[in-house]
Design a protein around this motif. Structure first.
Motif, PDB file in Angstrom:
ATOM      1  N   GLU A  84     -21.950  -0.415 -24.923  1.00 40.18           N
ATOM      2  CA  GLU A  84     -21.942   0.587 -23.860  1.00 40.18           C
ATOM      3  C   GLU A  84     -21.442  -0.021 -22.547  1.00 40.18           C
ATOM      4  OE1 GLU A  84     -24.385   1.860 -27.102  1.00 40.18           O
ATOM      5  OE2 GLU A  84     -24.482   0.002 -25.916  1.00 40.18           O
ATOM      6  N   GLN A  85     -21.840  -1.243 -22.265  1.00 43.75           N
ATOM      7  CA  GLN A  85     -21.391  -1.911 -21.040  1.00 43.75           C
ATOM      8  C   GLN A  85     -19.898  -2.217 -21.082  1.00 43.75           C
ATOM      9  OE1 GLN A  85     -24.228  -5.115 -21.232  1.00 43.75           O
ATOM     10  NE2 GLN A  85     -25.646  -4.121 -19.813  1.00 43.75           N
ATOM     11  N   ILE A  86     -19.424  -2.626 -22.237  1.00 47.40           N
ATOM     12  CA  ILE A  86     -17.989  -2.883 -22.396  1.00 47.40           C
ATOM     13  C   ILE A  86     -17.204  -1.581 -22.217  1.00 47.40           C
ATOM     14  CG2 ILE A  86     -16.203  -3.611 -24.025  1.00 47.40           C
ATOM     15  CD1 ILE A  86     -18.297  -5.528 -25.241  1.00 47.40           C
ATOM     16  N   ALA A  87     -17.720  -0.501 -22.792  1.00 43.60           N
ATOM     17  CA  ALA A  87     -17.057   0.794 -22.664  1.00 43.60           C
ATOM     18  C   ALA A  87     -17.033   1.250 -21.208  1.00 43.60           C
ATOM     19  CB  ALA A  87     -17.770   1.834 -23.532  1.00 43.60           C
ATOM     20  N   PHE A  88     -18.117   0.984 -20.464  1.00 40.93           N
ATOM     21  CA  PHE A  88     -18.167   1.331 -19.043  1.00 40.93           C
ATOM     22  C   PHE A  88     -17.084   0.575 -18.283  1.00 40.93           C
ATOM     23  CE2 PHE A  88     -19.492   0.918 -14.672  1.00 40.93           C
ATOM     24  CZ  PHE A  88     -20.038   2.158 -14.356  1.00 40.93           C
ATOM     25  N   PHE A  89     -16.938  -0.713 -18.565  1.00 39.26           N
ATOM     26  CA  PHE A  89     -15.902  -1.508 -17.899  1.00 39.26           C
ATOM     27  C   PHE A  89     -14.520  -0.948 -18.221  1.00 39.26           C
ATOM     28  CE2 PHE A  89     -12.762  -4.852 -17.646  1.00 39.26           C
ATOM     29  CZ  PHE A  89     -13.067  -5.493 -16.460  1.00 39.26           C
ATOM     30  N   ARG A  90     -14.269  -0.614 -19.458  1.00 42.04           N
ATOM     31  CA  ARG A  90     -12.956  -0.093 -19.853  1.00 42.04           C
ATOM     32  C   ARG A  90     -12.641   1.213 -19.098  1.00 42.04           C
ATOM     33  NH1 ARG A  90     -12.227  -4.428 -22.018  1.00 42.04           N
ATOM     34  NH2 ARG A  90     -12.547  -4.953 -24.210  1.00 42.04           N
ATOM     35  N   GLU A  91     -13.651   2.065 -18.925  1.00 42.66           N
ATOM     36  CA  GLU A  91     -13.440   3.367 -18.312  1.00 42.66           C
ATOM     37  C   GLU A  91     -13.416   3.293 -16.782  1.00 42.66           C
ATOM     38  OE1 GLU A  91     -12.746   7.391 -17.921  1.00 42.66           O
ATOM     39  OE2 GLU A  91     -12.641   6.124 -19.711  1.00 42.66           O
ATOM     40  N   GLN A  92     -14.312   2.493 -16.205  1.00 43.39           N
ATOM     41  CA  GLN A  92     -14.466   2.470 -14.750  1.00 43.39           C
ATOM     42  C   GLN A  92     -13.728   1.319 -14.066  1.00 43.39           C
ATOM     43  OE1 GLN A  92     -15.943   5.001 -13.257  1.00 43.39           O
ATOM     44  NE2 GLN A  92     -16.498   5.930 -15.207  1.00 43.39           N
ATOM     45  N   GLY A  93     -13.453   0.261 -14.799  1.00 48.76           N
ATOM     46  CA  GLY A  93     -12.741  -0.880 -14.227  1.00 48.76           C
ATOM     47  C   GLY A  93     -13.629  -1.951 -13.643  1.00 48.76           C
ATOM     48  N   TYR A  94     -14.947  -1.780 -13.773  1.00 49.54           N
ATOM     49  CA  TYR A  94     -15.881  -2.781 -13.267  1.00 49.54           C
ATOM     50  C   TYR A  94     -17.199  -2.660 -14.022  1.00 49.54           C
ATOM     51  CZ  TYR A  94     -18.500   0.890 -10.835  1.00 49.54           C
ATOM     52  OH  TYR A  94     -19.260   1.995 -10.553  1.00 49.54           O
ATOM     53  N   PHE A  95     -18.028  -3.674 -13.888  1.00 48.06           N
ATOM     54  CA  PHE A  95     -19.384  -3.610 -14.423  1.00 48.06           C
ATOM     55  C   PHE A  95     -20.268  -4.582 -13.655  1.00 48.06           C
ATOM     56  CE2 PHE A  95     -22.845  -5.110 -17.135  1.00 48.06           C
ATOM     57  CZ  PHE A  95     -23.482  -3.899 -17.353  1.00 48.06           C
ATOM     58  N   LEU A  96     -21.450  -4.134 -13.259  1.00 46.86           N
ATOM     59  CA  LEU A  96     -22.402  -4.970 -12.528  1.00 46.86           C
ATOM     60  C   LEU A  96     -23.444  -5.511 -13.497  1.00 46.86           C
ATOM     61  CD1 LEU A  96     -23.529  -6.142  -9.903  1.00 46.86           C
ATOM     62  CD2 LEU A  96     -24.791  -3.991  -9.586  1.00 46.86           C
ATOM     63  N   TYR A  97     -23.441  -6.834 -13.656  1.00 44.69           N
ATOM     64  CA  TYR A  97     -24.420  -7.495 -14.529  1.00 44.69           C
ATOM     65  C   TYR A  97     -25.561  -7.993 -13.650  1.00 44.69           C
ATOM     66  CZ  TYR A  97     -26.147 -10.174 -18.514  1.00 44.69           C
ATOM     67  OH  TYR A  97     -26.912 -10.656 -19.554  1.00 44.69           O
ATOM     68  N   LYS A  98     -26.737  -7.415 -13.826  1.00 44.87           N
ATOM     69  CA  LYS A  98     -27.878  -7.731 -12.979  1.00 44.87           C
ATOM     70  C   LYS A  98     -28.487  -9.085 -13.347  1.00 44.87           C
ATOM     71  CE  LYS A  98     -29.493  -5.489 -10.318  1.00 44.87           C
ATOM     72  NZ  LYS A  98     -29.238  -5.475  -8.852  1.00 44.87           N
ATOM     73  N   LYS A  99     -28.772  -9.873 -12.291  1.00 42.62           N
ATOM     74  CA  LYS A  99     -29.476 -11.153 -12.432  1.00 42.62           C
ATOM     75  C   LYS A  99     -28.822 -12.058 -13.474  1.00 42.62           C
ATOM     76  CE  LYS A  99     -32.590 -10.172  -9.345  1.00 42.62           C
ATOM     77  NZ  LYS A  99     -32.667 -10.895  -8.054  1.00 42.62           N
ATOM     78  N   GLY A 100     -27.515 -12.156 -13.401  1.00 38.60           N
ATOM     79  CA  GLY A 100     -26.794 -13.013 -14.341  1.00 38.60           C
ATOM     80  C   GLY A 100     -27.045 -14.491 -14.113  1.00 38.60           C
ATOM     81  N   MET A 101     -27.340 -14.858 -12.863  1.00 36.86           N
ATOM     82  CA  MET A 101     -27.678 -16.241 -12.524  1.00 36.86           C
ATOM     83  C   MET A 101     -29.054 -16.262 -11.875  1.00 36.86           C
ATOM     84  SD  MET A 101     -24.114 -17.872 -11.077  1.00 36.86           S
ATOM     85  CE  MET A 101     -22.539 -17.487 -11.859  1.00 36.86           C
ATOM     86  N   THR A 102     -29.811 -17.320 -12.093  1.00 35.56           N
ATOM     87  CA  THR A 102     -31.154 -17.399 -11.548  1.00 35.56           C
ATOM     88  C   THR A 102     -31.126 -17.678 -10.047  1.00 35.56           C
ATOM     89  OG1 THR A 102     -31.403 -19.784 -11.905  1.00 35.56           O
ATOM     90  CG2 THR A 102     -31.986 -18.311 -13.747  1.00 35.56           C
ATOM     91  N   GLU A 103     -32.179 -17.278  -9.358  1.00 38.33           N
ATOM     92  CA  GLU A 103     -32.266 -17.517  -7.919  1.00 38.33           C
ATOM     93  C   GLU A 103     -32.315 -19.009  -7.609  1.00 38.33           C
ATOM     94  OE1 GLU A 103     -35.031 -15.269  -5.674  1.00 38.33           O
ATOM     95  OE2 GLU A 103     -34.534 -13.361  -6.632  1.00 38.33           O
ATOM     96  N   ASP A 104     -32.984 -19.784  -8.462  1.00 36.68           N
ATOM     97  CA  ASP A 104     -33.049 -21.234  -8.246  1.00 36.68           C
ATOM     98  C   ASP A 104     -31.657 -21.851  -8.271  1.00 36.68           C
ATOM     99  OD1 ASP A 104     -35.767 -21.194  -7.966  1.00 36.68           O
ATOM    100  OD2 ASP A 104     -36.210 -21.892  -9.997  1.00 36.68           O
ATOM    101  N   LEU A 105     -30.826 -21.406  -9.221  1.00 39.50           N
ATOM    102  CA  LEU A 105     -29.474 -21.929  -9.321  1.00 39.50           C
ATOM    103  C   LEU A 105     -28.660 -21.545  -8.083  1.00 39.50           C
ATOM    104  CD1 LEU A 105     -27.221 -23.327 -10.903  1.00 39.50           C
ATOM    105  CD2 LEU A 105     -26.767 -21.147 -12.057  1.00 39.50           C
ATOM    106  N   ILE A 106     -28.789 -20.302  -7.653  1.00 44.51           N
ATOM    107  CA  ILE A 106     -28.063 -19.840  -6.472  1.00 44.51           C
ATOM    108  C   ILE A 106     -28.500 -20.616  -5.233  1.00 44.51           C
ATOM    109  CG2 ILE A 106     -27.609 -17.887  -4.948  1.00 44.51           C
ATOM    110  CD1 ILE A 106     -26.242 -17.707  -7.696  1.00 44.51           C
ATOM    111  N   ASP A 107     -29.796 -20.805  -5.066  1.00 45.33           N
ATOM    112  CA  ASP A 107     -30.297 -21.536  -3.903  1.00 45.33           C
ATOM    113  C   ASP A 107     -29.776 -22.971  -3.890  1.00 45.33           C
ATOM    114  OD1 ASP A 107     -31.682 -19.302  -3.092  1.00 45.33           O
ATOM    115  OD2 ASP A 107     -33.620 -19.976  -3.875  1.00 45.33           O
ATOM    116  N   ALA A 108     -29.786 -23.606  -5.060  1.00 48.78           N
ATOM    117  CA  ALA A 108     -29.288 -24.980  -5.149  1.00 48.78           C
ATOM    118  C   ALA A 108     -27.801 -25.047  -4.818  1.00 48.78           C
ATOM    119  CB  ALA A 108     -29.547 -25.541  -6.545  1.00 48.78           C
TER     120      ALA A 108
END
Length: 247
Positions: free
Chosen positions: A15-39
């Motif tokens: 369903e997510q792949i189909a959304f990307f194909r139709e809309q041209g984008y997709f938002l993946y929530k919390k793909g990276m951890t906050e600890d990694l981002i902070d570091a």
């Protein structure tokens, strides 16, 4: 591929792949951890917070925490680590049908008061053949919203092909050294509100933009990488010809 090759994970649903194909984008929530981002944010700060800044990161002293870092993945191992993140690699493989390679990365600071970028399509700046490029835009702040200059996207416009681009019209809102799309009503763009660690994947032909950071105290840091399929090649841009595998 060598004997140690490990297949990418498959984080996206059909369903997510189909959304990307139709809309041209997709938002993946919390793909990276906050600890990694902070570091990573701390690491990027340290690169310019020293007396001897590496040549690739040098800029005017008063702008060292505002001028973007261009292609840090070419010089910095931590930047390459995020470039190769398992969620990013896996999602791109699903969307492209083959492994992706990175051709460009940028770390944006976007301090309060700084302008955004007018509506554009990434393919206008980075042409590739065959056309396979997808951006992965990772939020580096607790919240990225309208006030501090989030991205705006125009769903479905990746199906329009490459549009003409011309001189930026609103210099109060947008930086002047880029171009903007012409011939289409961009008022239908919608804001993409993001949280720390969210990853926005979008097509090279999707019309998108950002506005001025109107916050008085909040930055809008982000790490953005551009990827093409492993059998694709960048055209005309000698500085982006080198491919960086994700495995």
């Amino acid at each position: 591929m060598n004997d140690t090759y490990i297949k990418p994970i498959t984080p996206l649903t059909e369903e997510q792949i189909a959304f990307f194909r139709e809309q041209g984008y997709f938002l993946y929530k919390k793909g990276m951890t906050e600890d990694l981002i902070d570091a990573f944010n701390g690491h990027i700060y340290d690169i310019r917070n020293q007396n001897l800044i590496p040549d690739w990161a040098v800029c005017a002293k008063e702008k060292r925490y505002s001028v973007r870092l261009f292609n840090p993945h070419k010089h910095d191992s931590f930047s390459r680590q995020l470039m190769k993140h398992a969620i990013v690699r896996g999602a791109l493989a699903q969307l492209m049908g083959k492994e992706a390679v990175c051709v460009q990365s940028m770390y944006f600071y976007k301090e309060p008061g700084s302008p955004g970028q007018a509506s554009h399509q990434d393919y206008y700046y980075i042409k590739n053949d065959p056309m396979t490029m997808i951006a992965a835009w990772t939020a580096m702040e607790e919240v990225v919203d309208i006030e501090n200059g989030c991205l705006w996207v125009m769903p479905g416009t990746h199906k329009l092909g490459l549009l003409p681009h011309g001189t930026v019209k609103n210099l109060e809102e947008h930086e002047s050294h880029t171009d903007e799309t012409e011939g289409v009503d961009t008022s239908r763009q919608i804001p993409v509100i993001m949280e720390k660690g969210d990853i926005l994947f979008f097509s090279e032909l999707l019309i998108h933009s950002s506005n001025k950071n109107r916050s008085t105290s909040r930055w809008r840091r982000s790490y953005v990488c551009h990827y093409i399929r492993e059998d694709s090649n960048v055209l005309h841009r000698e500085d982006l010809r080198q491919k960086y595998p994700l495995y």
